[in-house]
Design a protein around this motif. Structure first.
Motif, short mmCIF file in Angstrom:
data_model
loop_
_atom_site.label_atom_id
_atom_site.label_comp_id
_atom_site.label_asym_id
_atom_site.label_seq_id
_atom_site.Cartn_x
_atom_site.Cartn_y
_atom_site.Cartn_z
N TYR A 127 0.65 -1.17 0.06
CA TYR A 127 -0.03 -0.19 0.07
C TYR A 127 0.82 1.24 0.22
O TYR A 127 0.42 2.24 -0.61
N ARG A 181 3.65 1.55 -1.22
CA ARG A 181 4.34 1.81 -2.67
C ARG A 181 3.35 2.44 -3.41
O ARG A 181 3.83 3.35 -4.22
N ILE A 182 2.09 1.94 -3.24
CA ILE A 182 1.13 2.33 -4.26
C ILE A 182 0.54 3.85 -4.02
O ILE A 182 0.42 4.48 -5.06
N TYR A 183 0.72 4.48 -2.57
CA TYR A 183 0.27 5.56 -2.60
C TYR A 183 1.38 6.65 -2.91
O TYR A 183 1.17 7.73 -3.35
N ILE A 184 2.88 6.07 -2.64
CA ILE A 184 3.86 6.85 -3.10
C ILE A 184 3.89 7.07 -4.62
O ILE A 184 3.87 8.27 -5.30
N SER A 185 3.19 5.94 -5.14
CA SER A 185 3.43 5.98 -6.77
C SER A 185 1.93 7.03 -7.40
O SER A 185 2.13 7.78 -8.20
N HIS A 186 0.89 7.02 -6.41
CA HIS A 186 -0.03 7.89 -6.60
C HIS A 186 0.50 9.40 -6.23
O HIS A 186 0.07 10.19 -7.39
N ARG A 235 3.37 10.44 -6.93
CA ARG A 235 4.19 10.79 -7.86
C ARG A 235 3.40 11.31 -9.25
O ARG A 235 3.79 12.10 -9.92
N GLN A 236 2.36 10.39 -9.18
CA GLN A 236 1.46 10.67 -10.43
C GLN A 236 0.88 12.20 -10.51
O GLN A 236 0.77 12.89 -11.31
N LYS A 237 0.70 12.39 -9.23
CA LYS A 237 -0.18 13.77 -9.05
C LYS A 237 0.66 14.90 -8.92
O LYS A 237 0.26 16.11 -9.19
N PRO A 268 6.49 10.67 -13.46
CA PRO A 268 6.47 9.69 -12.42
C PRO A 268 7.40 8.53 -12.43
O PRO A 268 7.91 8.15 -11.37
N ALA A 269 7.87 8.32 -13.79
CA ALA A 269 8.91 7.25 -13.63
C ALA A 269 10.47 7.73 -13.52
O ALA A 269 11.04 6.93 -13.03
#
Lengths: 229, 497
Positions: free
Chosen positions: A195, A197-202, A204-206, A211-212
């Protein structure tokens, strides 16, 4: 040159490493106190409380992690770890014991100076977080719980916002996964690493341009995350 | 047959009956002279006593024979008119009837008691023998000792033969004529006791231990033991004891093995850590001191600064090779311990690009990851190393400013990640040769390297259960493609924004 000279405690058993680190620190305008053993480090820290400690993990009479743990008993001075080990769990142990950042040997002088500068700079700010922050194209107003990118409001979920605030509160510092999980999810957060990692990725996307290839919310693989402005 | 048989079993049925009759006759002969001196009522007593003794000693049937004969002999020898079956006083018929009934009842009860005592005795002996075999099995240190204990029990208690077939062990060499492999396999499969009708007296019992069925216990029993009432319970108890002993030995072995592995792992890890420390410390000094030369006041002349920079670069490169050698040593020295966690691929791609930003400077890097890439379970530190090695190779072997691409695609069951460059590519028909240790391509001679980068990649990808291969990029250049298994990602409950 009336500015007070920051005192740096350098704990490292290898004399030649001490030599060039001292040179680099003096170049940064620091007063350096050297210690080659854990005992000398503890004595030195007690007699002249440092504003920054640079600590090697493998000391002849003990572990640098022990020193960090003891220092944290009475000092909030930032700690930079020098580690010859590549094993991530050594770094995690040092960070969980209270270290702020680490450098893996061998490291360049330029890298070292940059880290030292960052740690010394954030020291006074650590006491009170300014309510308004900006990085890249993003502005954050902590009093209003408002996040903007290019002037446009960005909507964050409560978890994303909480995670962002924690990262913003420790600029330049490596936060271990364990610590982030505990601060965001509480004691029960132990199994939520995917979770995180997923929230960190969110986030970054925002908030990141690419984000990559993030420039502010950085991954320290196997260890945790670091926010840089 | 080591067990002493009771008297009842030493003679066959007709013999026992004859003996009962003889005992009555003897009583009649001994008591005959007393006839007339003793009351008739007292003369009944020796006969009843005889019937009792016969029943106890020779069993129920002999007792019945004795009871009937006692009445007849009493009538003939003692009841007037003597030496005739005729009875002078009909009252004696009542005497006969009561005597017969008493004698039969006595014979019946005595024989029953005796039988019960015998059964209890046999049971106790069996229990003691079972206890004894349990004690031996509890102390057994190897499957061979379990087999021996079981064999001794079967031979001593049942007079039969046994064979223990344990799954984890190879079948013993010498074949037994009566042992039926198919029957053993069937008992093992079904978990049920099997008594093949074709081979009476043989029994195949599954070794059902608490955790699993561990093998089969095969027995061949002599007919008298095979028909015994408590035989099934006894054999089951024996099989269960043997199964528990085998399972205990199995877990002892597992524990010992894992303890040994842990100790080996710890030793290996500490040797590598010490080696890493000892190699890196002087390199750190070299890099640091060479760097420090640029800080010397007054500044050094330009050629000296160039030398310092060259020293630093070489030391840094040496450090990189030491890292690769140590990585390879760690990866090839034993089972690779993966710290697998579910995570997006994007993150590790980002951190690899950040780590290699200096080497990649000047190369435009294109990252193309499908938007709906599932989470993958992998060890981020190791996969980061794979990507770094591939990106480093791409930068090293392709012309300056040429493009490098990282792409991912979902194939069935795997996610394939490709790192592609515009270099000379791999020699055709190489067939994975480049993934060998210390293998360098024919065009690599002028580029510094160890020939370990791709070998490390393969070791890591293999450990993840994935595959790695080389391809030629359309439009020229090399691609290295590695696949990671998709698995079953955890279900997510995300906040809705």
């Amino acid at each position: 040159m009336n500015e007070p000279v920051p005192r740096v405690l350098l704990v490292e058993d290898e004399a030649q490493i001490r030599r060039f680190v001292r040179l680099a620190l003096e170049e940064e305008g620091c007063a350096v106190l050297e210690a080659g053993t854990l005992a000398a480090a503890l004595a030195g820290a007690a007699s002249a409380p440092p504003e920054l400690a640079i600590v090697d993990l493998g000391l002849p009479d003990g572990s640098g992690v022990d020193f960090i743990r003891r220092l944290r008993g009475w000092s909030q001075a930032p700690v930079l770890v020098l580690s010859a080990r590549t094993e991530e769990h050594d770094k995690i142990n040092a960070l969980d014991a209270g270290a702020d950042d680490y450098l893996t040997k061998p490291f360049g002088v330029g890298e070292l100076r940059a880290r030292v500068r960052a740690l010394l700079r954030r020291q006074p700010a650590a006491a009170a977080q300014p309510p308004q922050l900006a990085f890249g194209r993003v502005k954050v107003d902590l009093t209003q719980r408002r996040v903007e990118r290019d002037g446009e409001p960005v909507h964050l979920t409560p978890t994303e916002y909480r995670l962002l605030v924690i990262l913003l509160g420790h600029p330049g510092q490596v936060l271990t996964q364990r610590r982030l999980l505990r601060e965001v999810w509480g004691a029960s957060g132990g199994d939520n690493s995917h979770y995180l990692r997923i929230y960190i990725s969110h986030l970054r996307q925002k908030l990141e341009d690419d984000p990559a290839q993030p420039r502010h919310i950085l991954t320290e693989t196997g260890v945790g995350y670091r926010f840089v402005t | 047959m080591p067990i002493a048989k009771p008297a009842a079993e030493r003679f066959n049925r007709p013999q026992r009956m004859v003996l009962g009759a003889l005992a009555c006759a003897a009583t009649a002969l001994i008591a005959a002279p007393l006839s007339g001196t003793l009351d008739l009522a007292n003369m009944v007593m020796p006969f009843l006593l005889t019937v009792l003794l016969v029943a106890v000693g020779l069993g129920r049937e002999a007792g019945i024979v004795a009871a009937v004969l006692a009445v007849v002999l009493f009538d003939v020898f003692f009841v007037p008119p003597r030496f005739s079956l005729a009875v002078s006083n009909l009252q004696y018929l009542i005497t006969f009837a009561v005597m017969l009934a008493t004698a039969l009842l006595t014979a019946h009860l005595a024989a029953g008691l005796k039988r019960q005592a015998e059964v209890a005795g046999a049971r106790e002996r069996r229990s003691r023998a079972l206890y004894e075999v349990a004690r031996r099995l509890a102390g057994a240190l190897a499957p061979g000792q379990v087999d021996e204990a079981v064999r001794a029990f079967v031979a001593d208690e049942l007079g039969g033969e046994s064979r223990l077939r344990v799954d984890a062990l190879p079948a013993p060499g010498a074949a037994l004529a009566w042992f039926d492999e198919a029957a053993a396999a069937r008992a093992r499969e079904t978990g049920q006791t099997l008594r093949p009708p074709a081979a009476p007296g043989t029994v195949y019992l599954p070794l059902a231990a608490p955790m699993a069925v561990r093998g089969v216990l095969a027995l061949r029993l002599p007919p008298f033991a095979a028909g015994h009432d408590d035989e099934p319970a006894l054999l089951e108890a024996l099989a269960s004891l043997a199964a528990i002993a085998i399972e205990r030995l199995h877990y002892v072995e597992v524990a010992q093995r894992s303890e040994l592995e842990t100790a080996t792992e710890r030793l290996r890890s500490s040797v590598l850590s010490a080696l890493s420390h000892d190699l890196r410390t002087p390199l750190t000094v070299l890099v640091g001191l060479a760097d420090s030369l640029t800080l010397v006041k007054p500044p050094l002349p330009a050629p000296a600064l160039e030398t310092a920079a060259a020293l630093r670069d070489q030391a840094a490169r040496l450090a990189e090779r030491v890292t690769k050698l140590l990585d390879m040593a760690r990866l090839s020295a034993g089972p690779i311990r993966l710290r697998k966690e579910w995570q997006p691929l994007e993150e590790v791609v980002g951190s690899s690009l950040k780590l290699l930003q200096d080497a990649l400077a000047g190369h435009p890097v294109r990252v193309e990851l499908p938007a709906q890439l599932p989470l993958l379970a992998f060890d981020a530190v190791l996969i980061e190393r794979v990507l770094c090695n591939l990106l480093d190779n791409a930068a090293k072997y392709s012309p300056p400013a040429s493009g490098i691409a990282i792409t991912a695609a979902i194939a069935d069951g795997t996610v394939e990640v490709a790192v592609c460059d515009r270099g000379p590519g791999f020699p055709p028909g190489d067939d994975g040769h480049v993934f060998g240790m210390f293998v360098r391509g024919p065009l690599a001679a002028n580029t510094p390297g160890t020939g370990l980068g791709l070998a490390i990649c393969r070791a890591i990808v293999d450990a993840h259960g994935g595959t790695i291969r080389t391809e030629t990029r359309s439009g020229g250049g090399a691609c290295v493609v590695f696949g990671l298994p998709r698995g079953e990602p955890p279900r997510l409950e995300l906040e809705v924004s």
